[in-house]
Design an enzyme around this catalytic site. Sequence first.
Site, PDB file in Angstrom:
ATOM      1  N   PHE A  83      -5.418   5.916  -0.594  1.00  0.00           N
ATOM      2  CA  PHE A  83      -4.534   4.757  -0.521  1.00  0.00           C
ATOM      3  C   PHE A  83      -4.501   4.018  -1.856  1.00  0.00           C
ATOM      4  O   PHE A  83      -5.553   3.774  -2.463  1.00  0.00           O
ATOM      5  CB  PHE A  83      -5.005   3.760   0.547  1.00  0.00           C
ATOM      6  CG  PHE A  83      -4.657   4.146   1.957  1.00  0.00           C
ATOM      7  CD1 PHE A  83      -3.438   3.781   2.505  1.00  0.00           C
ATOM      8  CD2 PHE A  83      -5.551   4.864   2.723  1.00  0.00           C
ATOM      9  CE1 PHE A  83      -3.119   4.124   3.804  1.00  0.00           C
ATOM     10  CE2 PHE A  83      -5.249   5.214   4.016  1.00  0.00           C
ATOM     11  CZ  PHE A  83      -4.022   4.843   4.567  1.00  0.00           C
ATOM     12  N   TYR A 143      -8.905   8.712  10.469  1.00  0.00           N
ATOM     13  CA  TYR A 143      -8.502   8.968  11.857  1.00  0.00           C
ATOM     14  C   TYR A 143      -9.389  10.007  12.541  1.00  0.00           C
ATOM     15  O   TYR A 143      -9.134  10.363  13.695  1.00  0.00           O
ATOM     16  CB  TYR A 143      -7.031   9.401  11.904  1.00  0.00           C
ATOM     17  CG  TYR A 143      -6.094   8.285  11.497  1.00  0.00           C
ATOM     18  CD1 TYR A 143      -5.781   7.257  12.384  1.00  0.00           C
ATOM     19  CD2 TYR A 143      -5.551   8.236  10.225  1.00  0.00           C
ATOM     20  CE1 TYR A 143      -4.947   6.220  12.016  1.00  0.00           C
ATOM     21  CE2 TYR A 143      -4.705   7.201   9.837  1.00  0.00           C
ATOM     22  CZ  TYR A 143      -4.417   6.199  10.743  1.00  0.00           C
ATOM     23  OH  TYR A 143      -3.582   5.163  10.369  1.00  0.00           O
ATOM     24  N   ILE A 159      -7.581   1.234   9.714  1.00  0.00           N
ATOM     25  CA  ILE A 159      -8.686   2.206   9.754  1.00  0.00           C
ATOM     26  C   ILE A 159      -9.904   1.649   9.025  1.00  0.00           C
ATOM     27  O   ILE A 159      -9.791   0.823   8.120  1.00  0.00           O
ATOM     28  CB  ILE A 159      -8.260   3.566   9.162  1.00  0.00           C
ATOM     29  CG1 ILE A 159      -7.795   3.421   7.716  1.00  0.00           C
ATOM     30  CG2 ILE A 159      -7.187   4.216  10.028  1.00  0.00           C
ATOM     31  CD1 ILE A 159      -7.520   4.753   7.039  1.00  0.00           C
ATOM     32  N   TYR A 171       0.836  -1.201   0.000  1.00  0.00           N
ATOM     33  CA  TYR A 171       0.000   0.000   0.000  1.00  0.00           C
ATOM     34  C   TYR A 171       0.870   1.250   0.000  1.00  0.00           C
ATOM     35  O   TYR A 171       2.047   1.223   0.358  1.00  0.00           O
ATOM     36  CB  TYR A 171      -0.927   0.015   1.219  1.00  0.00           C
ATOM     37  CG  TYR A 171      -0.185   0.192   2.529  1.00  0.00           C
ATOM     38  CD1 TYR A 171       0.081   1.461   3.043  1.00  0.00           C
ATOM     39  CD2 TYR A 171       0.264  -0.908   3.250  1.00  0.00           C
ATOM     40  CE1 TYR A 171       0.776   1.627   4.227  1.00  0.00           C
ATOM     41  CE2 TYR A 171       0.962  -0.753   4.438  1.00  0.00           C
ATOM     42  CZ  TYR A 171       1.214   0.517   4.921  1.00  0.00           C
ATOM     43  OH  TYR A 171       1.913   0.676   6.084  1.00  0.00           O
ATOM     44  N   PHE A 197       2.506   9.741   3.193  1.00  0.00           N
ATOM     45  CA  PHE A 197       2.826   9.617   4.615  1.00  0.00           C
ATOM     46  C   PHE A 197       3.261   8.209   4.999  1.00  0.00           C
ATOM     47  O   PHE A 197       3.809   7.992   6.078  1.00  0.00           O
ATOM     48  CB  PHE A 197       1.648  10.064   5.493  1.00  0.00           C
ATOM     49  CG  PHE A 197       0.365   9.314   5.253  1.00  0.00           C
ATOM     50  CD1 PHE A 197       0.140   8.075   5.834  1.00  0.00           C
ATOM     51  CD2 PHE A 197      -0.635   9.869   4.465  1.00  0.00           C
ATOM     52  CE1 PHE A 197      -1.047   7.390   5.625  1.00  0.00           C
ATOM     53  CE2 PHE A 197      -1.829   9.195   4.252  1.00  0.00           C
ATOM     54  CZ  PHE A 197      -2.024   7.947   4.821  1.00  0.00           C
ATOM     55  N   ASP A 198       3.026   7.227   4.131  1.00  0.00           N
ATOM     56  CA  ASP A 198       3.454   5.853   4.433  1.00  0.00           C
ATOM     57  C   ASP A 198       3.430   5.044   3.151  1.00  0.00           C
ATOM     58  O   ASP A 198       2.562   5.248   2.287  1.00  0.00           O
ATOM     59  CB  ASP A 198       2.526   5.220   5.471  1.00  0.00           C
ATOM     60  CG  ASP A 198       3.095   3.935   6.061  1.00  0.00           C
ATOM     61  OD1 ASP A 198       4.297   3.655   5.847  1.00  0.00           O
ATOM     62  OD2 ASP A 198       2.338   3.211   6.738  1.00  0.00           O
TER      63      ASP A 198
END
Length: 303
Positions: free
Chosen positions: A292, A276, A250, A222, A232-233
């Site tokens: 994502f 979040y 999430i 991902y 961010f990731d």
Amino acid sequence: MKKLTFVAAMAIVAAFSSCGNSTPKASLNNDVDSLSYAMGQTQSQGLKEFLVERMDIDTTYMDNFIKGLNDGANAGDDKKKAAYYAGIQIGQQISQQMIKGINNEVFGNDSTQSISMKNFLAGFVAGTTGANQKMTMDQAQMVAQTKMSQIKARTMEKEYGPNKVAGEKFLAENGKKADVKTLEVEVPQPDGTKLKSFIQYKVLKEGNGPLPKDTSMVTVHYEGKLIDGTVFDSSYKRGNAVPLRANQVIKGFTQALVHMPVGSIWEVYIPQELAYAERMQGQIKPFSALIFKVELISLGSKN
């Protein structure tokens, strides 16, 4: 010599202290007297800093501390006094630690806001004694969790409300694109209700494998981005696919996984309430919609 805790140190003082509210006077007449004094002094190392830094004691009032110390030390095994002093100690922990910690969690840096000390103590006493409880312990935990989330959301929205507006605008425009599909979902909440929301997705690769359940172990690659494109990731950057349980991420990510056949690659657009919400998570500010790229490699945890 091993240093004792402050509670133990106070017990030592209790064994050798004299009566009265003033500072005890040392009389080093024999070995036991000298041992007693030396142990009292060594075990007080760091106590003043502890009182100031951890208990928020103003050293201007050290005479009052000494008075309380003597009162406690000279109570002996008087169970009535012991219970009273235990209440004093725990009450101060409530005031100086618990309430401050809860206020920080709920209201952030807004020092003008506070939970109700009166009602906190009413619930605390009811829970301690078991008398006059207005709810069961399970109900209290549920109410605390739900109300904290609701109040915190209102507090955070004052500062981060523009993120919610930006996310809603992005998703409204994104949903009009021909290759973007909208999936309406109902997500169970801790209080037993269901949150009605949606995710959007674009199929980058169509898979033909089985669909995971929300309890399934899956292996995924991902990449997570903010709506401004900030990554961010990314498991791709780390070079390793990630094994995880579908319901331990999430809510919006879970909803995508359970609708993706194995072998699929989707770009998923998640509203803030399924991400979040009011929580800060690293680079992710409260109320941020997320994007994502999700590649469902397999069921199970093998890469």
